[in-house]
Design an enzyme around this catalytic site. Sequence first.
Site, short mmCIF file in Angstrom:
data_model
loop_
_atom_site.label_atom_id
_atom_site.label_comp_id
_atom_site.label_asym_id
_atom_site.label_seq_id
_atom_site.Cartn_x
_atom_site.Cartn_y
_atom_site.Cartn_z
N TYR A 58 9.61 -4.59 22.55
CA TYR A 58 9.59 -6.04 22.45
C TYR A 58 10.75 -6.60 23.28
O TYR A 58 11.85 -6.04 23.29
CB TYR A 58 9.76 -6.47 21.00
CG TYR A 58 8.62 -6.09 20.08
CD1 TYR A 58 7.34 -6.56 20.30
CD2 TYR A 58 8.85 -5.29 18.97
CE1 TYR A 58 6.30 -6.23 19.44
CE2 TYR A 58 7.81 -4.96 18.09
CZ TYR A 58 6.53 -5.43 18.34
OH TYR A 58 5.51 -5.10 17.49
N HIS A 116 -6.23 -2.29 21.82
CA HIS A 116 -4.87 -2.61 21.40
C HIS A 116 -4.91 -3.64 20.26
O HIS A 116 -5.78 -4.52 20.25
CB HIS A 116 -4.08 -3.16 22.58
CG HIS A 116 -2.60 -3.21 22.37
ND1 HIS A 116 -1.98 -4.26 21.72
CD2 HIS A 116 -1.62 -2.33 22.70
CE1 HIS A 116 -0.68 -4.03 21.67
NE2 HIS A 116 -0.43 -2.87 22.25
N ASP A 163 6.08 -0.84 26.27
CA ASP A 163 7.52 -1.00 26.38
C ASP A 163 8.02 -1.79 25.19
O ASP A 163 7.23 -2.38 24.44
CB ASP A 163 7.92 -1.63 27.72
CG ASP A 163 7.38 -3.03 27.91
OD1 ASP A 163 6.44 -3.43 27.19
OD2 ASP A 163 7.88 -3.75 28.80
N PHE A 181 6.09 -0.98 18.08
CA PHE A 181 5.48 -1.92 17.14
C PHE A 181 6.41 -2.37 16.02
O PHE A 181 6.15 -3.37 15.35
CB PHE A 181 4.18 -1.36 16.53
CG PHE A 181 3.08 -1.18 17.53
CD1 PHE A 181 2.41 -2.27 18.06
CD2 PHE A 181 2.72 0.10 17.96
CE1 PHE A 181 1.40 -2.10 19.00
CE2 PHE A 181 1.71 0.27 18.90
CZ PHE A 181 1.05 -0.82 19.42
#
Length: 286
Positions: A128, A248, A126, A139
């Site tokens: 930031y 991740h 989801d 990102f």
Amino acid sequence: MRIKNRAEQQSVRFLLFNTDSAKLNDARIKRANAICTSIYFRYNKMFGFGNKYKKICKGGMTMPPLQGQWYEALKPEFGKEYYRKLFTTIGQEYKTYKVFPAPDDIFNAFHFTPLDRVKVVILGQDPYHNDGQAHGLCFSVKPEVEVPPSLVNIYQELHDDCGCYIPNNGYLEKWAKQGVLMLNTVLTVRAHQANSHKGIGWEEFTDAAIRILNKIDRPMVFLLWGRPAQMKKSMLNNPKHLILEAPHPSPLSAYRGFFGCHHFSQANEFLKEHGLEPIDWQIENI
């Protein structure tokens, strides 16, 4: 739902054009909200998000247009019940809470990377959830915002893998413009509440986008970082596509195998082998 009389027409006009709704009593506001929502759903069923932002509900929450090939491909989703519920929920969320990204930016992943230009897909979770960060690409952050830790680690891997210097910003639009679809599986979030919009319907919508990509019969690379992204692997069975998996890039997991995964160079080698222009991963300083 139809407008019955001139008074209701005035009520709807107040809400749609964001004028002073204090002139309306609670019953008229409720009725006008329902009419606005009904009008929007009829419009949306025909035209997706249309050519202009449509305001619904008191407070004038807006949704951006979805156009072009992505609109045509995702059009079947617009009439589904989950989508109606999602739209209503998101409208209420933007009215009640601070929500990221800004409404205009919700679909930037689709806007910046048209369907026929997708070469690489990066799946996030989801957006930031801190002020000023999210702008619709997973990102990525706006140019003036401090680079988040996960992106710091992505830059480090790019440096080690491809020799890219580490830039002074986290704005990844350059990747999107080259065909890197940076798609969160949930497209909105309440401020300072990670995963707060999980389970309200975004996953069904983005799953539809992933299924569309899976059906495209041309070379494509999927970068699946972390378990939530890797759970989408079962949807990806096109033999012309390359699927790369790694932990991740979060500081909590990057040292478990994200560092040293060489996904960026592998993606480019795959693209070149199939006659496609590789991605210039270098983000420049600003």
